[in-house]
Design an enzyme around this catalytic site. Structure first.
Site, PDB file in Angstrom:
ATOM      1  CD  GLU A 132      -5.123   1.335  -4.252  1.00  0.00           C
ATOM      2  OE1 GLU A 132      -5.672   1.499  -4.027  1.00  0.00           O
ATOM      3  OE2 GLU A 132      -4.018   1.681  -3.095  1.00  0.00           O
ATOM      4  CG  ASP A 150      -2.034   1.036   1.230  1.00  0.00           C
ATOM      5  OD1 ASP A 150      -2.638   1.318   0.389  1.00  0.00           O
ATOM      6  OD2 ASP A 150      -1.829   2.313   2.230  1.00  0.00           O
ATOM      7  CG  ASP A 164      -0.642   3.617   5.808  1.00  0.00           C
ATOM      8  OD1 ASP A 164      -1.817   3.804   5.205  1.00  0.00           O
ATOM      9  OD2 ASP A 164       0.045   4.185   7.285  1.00  0.00           O
TER      10      ASP A 164
END
Length: 413
Positions: free
Chosen positions: A284, A196, A365
């Site tokens: 992502e 992330d 996170d």
């Protein structure tokens, strides 16, 4: 596979003049061809083919206005026509939707004030590379001469082309294209990781084995912000066209180069470590171009998310690993990775939240990184590591396994 090998070059004074002439001729040929193409488009005609542009270039060399084009090698001039043809093809493919990614504009004229100049020589130019055993190499270019460069690593094969690049800070580089066999040096591993990306921590990594870590964002541009601001102010006070202004411009370019190289070095090492340690890396699919139009644009650019993702893909291809890209619309920050309950949107200042269903205290996170792994289809790998691995990876409890490594990385960053 094709790979690039870049080296620092050290041309002499005469060679600098010769290379400047090559850069100028390449720019003029590109602009003349672009002008002919734009004139044909304005009249509603088909664009001239590369063969037509090449014939026009040959005729131009016979005129008094362009006879100085014969003083340089013809190969980089032909490569300029190839670059223009590729630029138009990309533009039209972008209009019709055949080219992936964002919409790109038509080719633009090259300015003589552009600080970055380049010219490409292919094998037809018959350039030669000589390597020595003490870290020095020489490149023989037609009508330029024998140019010395720092041989920081040997070339694995004979290059098919070389690009001569002059950066804004005045440094010269040789970029060789070499066709090397695909060799896998890392053995397959049964590990996966979810990444992330953020601004406070450039990457938050969770691994299927229960280890997690946060890579603190060094904020390269912000760290050099004071020196850059002072150098920019000094540049603005200098008279245009003066030597002092050129010196001030050079100082600004050097500071930007240091920031750029520090960021690139960091991302290269991080991408290499992630690919070597994991068989699959899930990230992502962020729309960086859209984020560059927000108030966080400067911070997003400083973090270099796009560079990191690109390097992950490149290194994964080399080692036969996989990079799974998750849809950007996945609610990774809204779903509890432990029980799967969707808890709604949360402001950016909320870094720790409690799930209303399972009462797990989640780190925003780490929880998002676990959800990225699940969205990438890696839930079976997580389940195979035990039932508590999701809670271990996603929770914010500092006493759980894996957080000691995070604290150490923060302390040494």
């Amino acid at each position: 596979m094709l790979r690039r090998y870049r080296y620092r070059a050290y041309p002499t004074g005469e060679q600098v003049m010769a290379l400047a002439q090559v850069f100028g001729c390449v720019r003029v040929v590109y602009n003349d061809a672009l002008s002919a193409c734009e004139e044909a488009r304005a009249r509603g005609r088909h664009l001239p083919s590369r063969a037509d542009l090449s014939a026009a270039l040959t005729e131009a060399k016979r005129t008094s206005e362009r006879e100085w084009l014969t003083s340089v090698s013809s190969v980089p001039l032909q490569q300029a026509l190839i670059d223009l043809e590729r630029a138009y093809r990309n533009y039209f493919d972008s209009l019709t939707g055949r080219r992936k990614g964002g919409r790109i504009g038509p080719p633009r004229f090259r300015s003589r004030r552009g600080r970055r100049q380049s010219a490409r020589f292919t094998a037809n130019a018959k350039f030669h590379v000589f390597e020595t055993g003490h870290g020095v190499g020489h490149l023989v270019l037609p009508k330029v001469g024998r140019v010395r460069f720092a041989l920081s690593r040997p070339l694995p094969a004979r290059p098919s082309s070389v690009s001569v690049i002059r950066e804004a800070d005045g440094r010269y580089y040789f970029s060789f294209v070499v066709d090397v066999p695909s060799t896998v040096t890392a053995s397959p591993v049964r590990r996966a990781a979810g990444v992330d990306m953020g601004l406070t921590d450039v990457a938050v990594v969770v691994r299927s084995g229960g280890v997690r870590e946060k890579i603190v964002n060094p904020k390269w541009h912000k760290s050099a912000g004071h020196a850059l601001a002072r150098a920019q102010r000094a540049l603005s006070r200098k008279q245009k066209g003066s030597k002092n202004r050129e010196k001030a411009r050079h100082r600004v370019a050097v500071l930007h180069r240091r920031v750029r190289e520090a960021r690139r070095d960091h991302h290269h090492k991080l991408a290499r470590r992630l690919i070597d340690e994991n068989q699959v890396v899930a990230v992502e699919g962020l729309d960086v171009a859209a984020l560059m139009r927000t108030r966080m644009a400067k911070s997003v650019q400083d973090a270099g998310w796009g560079i990191l993702v690109r390097l992950l893909h490149e290194k994964a291809v080399e080692q036969h690993r996989e990079v799974a890209v998750v849809d950007r619309w996945q609610p990774t920050s809204q779903v509890c990775a432990v029980c799967g309950t969707k808890d709604g949107r949360k402001p950016l200042h909320v870094r720790v939240w409690t799930c209303r269903s399972c009462s797990a205290v989640l780190d925003r996170d780490f929880n998002a990184a676990v959800n990225i792994m699940i969205a990438a289809g890696l839930a079976e790998i997580l389940n195979a590591c035990g039932g508590d691995v999701r809670r271990t990876l996603a929770c914010a409890d500092p006493d759980e396994a894996g957080t000691h490594r995070t604290d150490r990385l923060r302390a040494t960053a």
